[in-house]
Design a protein around this motif. Structure first.
Motif, PDB file in Angstrom:
ATOM      1  N   THR A  38       0.803  -1.210   0.060  1.00 14.45           N
ATOM      2  CA  THR A  38      -0.115   0.086  -0.040  1.00 14.45           C
ATOM      3  C   THR A  38       0.779   1.187   0.073  1.00 14.45           C
ATOM      4  O   THR A  38       0.642   2.237  -0.655  1.00 14.45           O
ATOM      5  CB  THR A  38      -0.937   0.026   1.132  1.00 14.45           C
ATOM      6  OG1 THR A  38      -1.805  -1.089   1.210  1.00 14.45           O
ATOM      7  CG2 THR A  38      -1.765   1.350   1.346  1.00 14.45           C
ATOM      8  N   SER A  92       3.777   1.993  -1.446  1.00 15.46           N
ATOM      9  CA  SER A  92       4.541   1.796  -2.412  1.00 15.46           C
ATOM     10  C   SER A  92       3.403   2.480  -3.462  1.00 15.46           C
ATOM     11  O   SER A  92       3.577   3.266  -4.166  1.00 15.46           O
ATOM     12  CB  SER A  92       5.034   0.494  -3.028  1.00 15.46           C
ATOM     13  OG  SER A  92       5.505   0.440  -4.345  1.00 15.46           O
ATOM     14  N   ARG A  93       2.153   1.690  -3.426  1.00 17.79           N
ATOM     15  CA  ARG A  93       1.267   2.222  -4.355  1.00 17.79           C
ATOM     16  C   ARG A  93       0.645   3.722  -4.033  1.00 17.79           C
ATOM     17  O   ARG A  93       0.344   4.583  -4.879  1.00 17.79           O
ATOM     18  CB  ARG A  93      -0.053   1.436  -4.135  1.00 17.79           C
ATOM     19  CG  ARG A  93      -1.221   1.905  -5.129  1.00 17.79           C
ATOM     20  CD  ARG A  93      -2.347   0.844  -5.236  1.00 17.79           C
ATOM     21  NE  ARG A  93      -2.964   0.670  -3.846  1.00 17.79           N
ATOM     22  CZ  ARG A  93      -2.835  -0.399  -3.045  1.00 17.79           C
ATOM     23  NH1 ARG A  93      -2.014  -1.495  -3.430  1.00 17.79           N
ATOM     24  NH2 ARG A  93      -3.474  -0.294  -1.849  1.00 17.79           N
ATOM     25  N   ASP A  94       0.708   3.941  -2.794  1.00 17.89           N
ATOM     26  CA  ASP A  94       0.506   5.561  -2.351  1.00 17.89           C
ATOM     27  C   ASP A  94       1.422   6.461  -2.959  1.00 17.89           C
ATOM     28  O   ASP A  94       1.094   7.417  -3.651  1.00 17.89           O
ATOM     29  CB  ASP A  94       0.259   5.590  -0.947  1.00 17.89           C
ATOM     30  CG  ASP A  94      -0.816   5.237  -0.306  1.00 17.89           C
ATOM     31  OD1 ASP A  94      -1.847   5.055  -1.206  1.00 17.89           O
ATOM     32  OD2 ASP A  94      -1.047   5.180   0.858  1.00 17.89           O
ATOM     33  N   GLU A 147       1.027   6.800  -6.814  1.00 20.07           N
ATOM     34  CA  GLU A 147      -0.158   7.645  -7.071  1.00 20.07           C
ATOM     35  C   GLU A 147       0.097   9.239  -6.804  1.00 20.07           C
ATOM     36  O   GLU A 147      -0.119   9.934  -7.677  1.00 20.07           O
ATOM     37  CB  GLU A 147      -1.315   7.099  -6.105  1.00 20.07           C
ATOM     38  CG  GLU A 147      -1.863   5.900  -6.498  1.00 20.07           C
ATOM     39  CD  GLU A 147      -3.160   5.477  -5.337  1.00 20.07           C
ATOM     40  OE1 GLU A 147      -3.337   6.445  -4.667  1.00 20.07           O
ATOM     41  OE2 GLU A 147      -3.796   4.384  -5.910  1.00 20.07           O
TER      42      GLU A 147
END
Length: 377
Positions: A342, A344-346, A349
């Motif tokens: 999460t 890494s994804r944040d 984004e």
């Protein structure tokens, strides 16, 4: 203006002297720096100005105490200052009575700068610093000038090997000495308030009218004189913090002025330089606040998760280069409590939305705020 007694003599002193030509260039630079601060403040909203004022006031209180060797709880100071200024999110530990007393006199000096200064007001300031009547384990005379018969000496070094830096005038002469100082100060006889502040601080510290608290009261006196010009905006100028940074030189310059000739040009020049640097430092702080405001205005339409907003605020609060090496996935994981995936994804984004920019690759990947001049280029 009559000279305060640097080493006690008969009260027939001539005028203090200073070279106006020598100090004029430094005064011009300080005034320019002061004007830049006031101009930048005008671009901020009320809430932002209050937040900056609260932080500056808190840091000033901690600094003026630190000059005397006392460590204050910054969070408790911030909490008390925040409540006084109505700054949101000012919850924190309760400040000690003597800390609230220090904040009281700092506030009085700026809020009531135009009110003539009297013996009673100065004595109330000093009493606020010692609400129990004790300084540490020692009982001190509060709310009144010193009266002890022995000489008031400023010393350093261990017992039996003291180094006497300065001996103040006898206690019996203090009321008359203070009357001269207050008459001069209330008449605002110097052409420039920066000169008046420099001389007022030197004169007050030379008389050393109280058993304890002279340093803190003397620096609040600086605040009062400067606030006559700038009002509440003078809260942003962290003079005590600058003096703390230059503590050894500060004491040395005071000592030189107290033991030198009647010419105090060097002291005034040094003091005005410190005001200029403090203004330049305040200007940088305001620049950071303006950058934060612009950042959120540019990205006001972005939909962010609370943890992402928390990250961005943490990076903004840290300032340029505040997170050494930038923000990594691991650092964000600890900050947000989210999983590695999460986190890494944040970050990806936020980069795609233009709020962050990436540097490096693989395990060396780091993220910085997408603000020019902040972080790695």
């Amino acid at each position: 203006m009559q000279l305060p007694h640097l080493i006690w003599q008969e009260p027939d002193w001539p005028q203090l002297r200073y070279d106006e030509m020598r100090i004029s260039a430094e005064i011009a630079l300080a005034r320019r720096a002061q004007g830049i601060v006031e101009g930048k403040l005008a671009a901020l909203g009320f809430a932002q100005r209050q937040e900056l004022a609260a932080e500056a006031w808190s840091q000033e209180a901690v600094a003026t105490a630190a000059i005397e060797g006392e460590r204050l709880d910054l969070q408790a100071v911030r909490s008390s200052v925040g409540r006084r200024l109505g700054v949101a999110g000012s919850k924190g530990p309760q400040a000690a009575r003597h800390v609230d007393g220090l904040l009281d006199i700092m506030d009085d000096a700026i809020s009531n700068a135009a009110v003539p200064l009297s013996d009673e007001r100065l004595q109330a300031w000093q009493a606020a610093l010692f609400p129990t009547g004790f300084s540490g384990m020692s009982k001190v005379r509060v709310g009144a000038y010193r009266e002890h018969a022995e000489p008031m000496q400023i010393v350093s070094g261990r017992l039996g090997h003291e180094n006497i830096h300065y001996e103040a005038p006898p206690s019996a002469t203090v009321p008359a000495e203070m009357q001269l100082l207050l008459t001069w100060l209330n008449r605002r006889q110097e052409a420039d308030s920066l000169v008046q502040a420099a001389l007022a601080h030197l004169w007050f510290e030379t008389i050393h009218p109280f058993e304890d608290g002279n340093g803190r009261v003397g620096r609040v006196l600086i605040d009062l004189v400067l606030a006559r010009d700038s009002g509440d905006s003078s809260r942003l100028i962290r003079i005590s913090q600058r003096l703390l940074e230059q503590r050894d030189d500060y004491y040395r310059q005071l000592e030189l002025a107290q033991h030198g000739s009647l010419d105090v040009t060097d002291w005034i020049t040094w003091f005005v330089t410190q005001v200029r640097v403090a203004c330049e430092q305040a200007s940088l702080v305001i620049d950071e606040s303006l950058a934060k405001a612009r950042f959120w205005f540019l990205h006001r339409d972005k939909e962010l998760a609370p943890r992402q907003r928390k990250l961005l605020n943490a990076l903004l609060d840290a300032g340029p280069g505040g997170f050494e090496g930038g923000m990594s996935t691991k650092k964000y994981e600890h900050l947000s409590g989210a999983s590695r995936a999460t986190s890494s994804r944040d970050l990806i984004e936020l980069e795609q939305m233009g709020l962050l920019r990436r540097a490096g690759a693989g395990r060396s990947t780091r993220y910085h705020l997408n603000i020019e001049g902040w972080g790695s280029e």
